[in-house]
Scaffold this motif. Structure first.
Motif, short mmCIF file in Angstrom:
data_model
loop_
_atom_site.label_atom_id
_atom_site.label_comp_id
_atom_site.label_asym_id
_atom_site.label_seq_id
_atom_site.Cartn_x
_atom_site.Cartn_y
_atom_site.Cartn_z
N GLY A 156 9.23 6.94 2.99
CA GLY A 156 8.17 6.38 3.82
C GLY A 156 7.03 5.89 2.97
N THR A 157 6.23 5.02 3.55
CA THR A 157 5.00 4.60 2.88
C THR A 157 3.87 5.41 3.50
OG1 THR A 157 4.61 2.80 4.47
CG2 THR A 157 5.82 2.25 2.45
N TRP A 158 2.81 5.55 2.76
CA TRP A 158 1.65 6.26 3.27
C TRP A 158 1.01 5.40 4.35
CZ3 TRP A 158 1.69 11.09 1.91
CH2 TRP A 158 2.31 11.45 0.72
N PRO A 159 0.51 5.99 5.43
CA PRO A 159 -0.05 5.22 6.54
C PRO A 159 -1.24 4.37 6.10
CG PRO A 159 0.26 7.51 7.18
CD PRO A 159 0.51 7.43 5.70
N VAL A 160 -1.27 3.14 6.62
CA VAL A 160 -2.41 2.25 6.40
C VAL A 160 -3.43 2.59 7.47
CG1 VAL A 160 -3.16 -0.16 6.44
CG2 VAL A 160 -0.96 0.44 5.44
N SER A 161 -4.68 2.70 7.09
CA SER A 161 -5.72 3.07 8.04
C SER A 161 -5.95 1.96 9.06
CB SER A 161 -7.04 3.36 7.31
OG SER A 161 -6.88 4.46 6.46
N SER A 162 -5.92 2.33 10.30
CA SER A 162 -6.25 1.44 11.41
C SER A 162 -6.45 2.34 12.62
CB SER A 162 -5.14 0.41 11.65
OG SER A 162 -3.95 1.05 12.04
N SER A 163 -6.68 1.76 13.79
CA SER A 163 -6.88 2.61 14.97
C SER A 163 -5.66 3.50 15.19
CB SER A 163 -7.17 1.77 16.20
OG SER A 163 -6.08 0.90 16.47
N GLN A 164 -4.48 2.97 14.92
CA GLN A 164 -3.25 3.77 14.92
C GLN A 164 -2.61 3.55 13.55
OE1 GLN A 164 -0.58 3.53 18.25
NE2 GLN A 164 -2.18 2.61 19.50
N PRO A 165 -2.29 4.62 12.83
CA PRO A 165 -1.73 4.45 11.48
C PRO A 165 -0.46 3.58 11.49
CG PRO A 165 -2.22 6.75 11.94
CD PRO A 165 -2.39 6.00 13.23
N ILE A 166 -0.38 2.71 10.50
CA ILE A 166 0.78 1.83 10.35
C ILE A 166 1.52 2.25 9.09
CG2 ILE A 166 1.52 -0.54 9.96
CD1 ILE A 166 -1.05 -1.43 11.41
N ARG A 167 2.84 2.37 9.19
CA ARG A 167 3.63 2.77 8.03
C ARG A 167 5.04 2.19 8.13
NH1 ARG A 167 7.05 7.11 9.06
NH2 ARG A 167 6.81 7.98 11.14
N ASP A 168 5.73 2.19 7.02
CA ASP A 168 7.11 1.74 6.93
C ASP A 168 8.00 2.93 6.59
OD1 ASP A 168 7.18 -1.35 7.03
OD2 ASP A 168 5.56 -0.94 5.62
N GLU A 169 9.24 2.87 7.06
CA GLU A 169 10.23 3.90 6.76
C GLU A 169 11.52 3.20 6.36
OE1 GLU A 169 10.71 7.60 9.32
OE2 GLU A 169 12.43 6.36 9.93
#
Length: 131
Positions: free
Chosen positions: A37-50
């Motif tokens: 996984g990638t670490w979550p990108v900060s936003s209103s809801q965390p965005i990440r890739d798996e």
């Protein structure tokens, strides 16, 4: 990844090992796959890739999921074929989900592969004209 998306004119960039974390393993089509996984990108809801990786197929990515918060928004499943040039994609299916509902499914199939096509010097020369 979300931090460095692929697109026209944006080829994959080098990533650091620290950009990913091992998220466990999962059985996929009868094979054990590593989940990165990638670490979550900060936003209103965390965005990440798996990414689901089949280590016995030269570490081919067999599934990629783009998460917004706890919802999978895009998922791509990739099927491979073994060739003399290694494991190459044979078919992939992308599913787009919004609000818990499937909004679209796209399947693409490889009909032919020409690895290392012959090149000519003219392939790299662009005609120059006025303007």
């Amino acid at each position: 990844t979300e931090d460095l998306p692929l697109g026209p004119g944006r080829f994959p960039a080098d990533h650091e090992v620290d950009d990913f974390f091992a998220h466990g393993t999962v059985a996929h089509r009868g094979r054990s796959c590593l989940i990165l996984g990638t670490w979550p990108v900060s936003s209103s809801q965390p965005i990440r890739d798996e990414f689901w990786i089949d280590r016995l197929k030269d570490s081919a990515i067999v599934r990629q999921t783009y998460w917004i918060g706890k919802s999978p928004t895009y998922r791509t499943d990739i099927e491979y074929q073994q060739t003399p040039h290694g494991w190459l994609p044979q078919k992939w299916t992308s599913v787009c989900t919004s609000g818990g509902e499937v909004r679209g499914v796209t399947t693409m199939t490889v009909v032919s592969v020409q690895p290392n096509p012959p090149l000519r010097e003219d392939d790299f020369a662009l005609p120059v004209g006025p303007g």
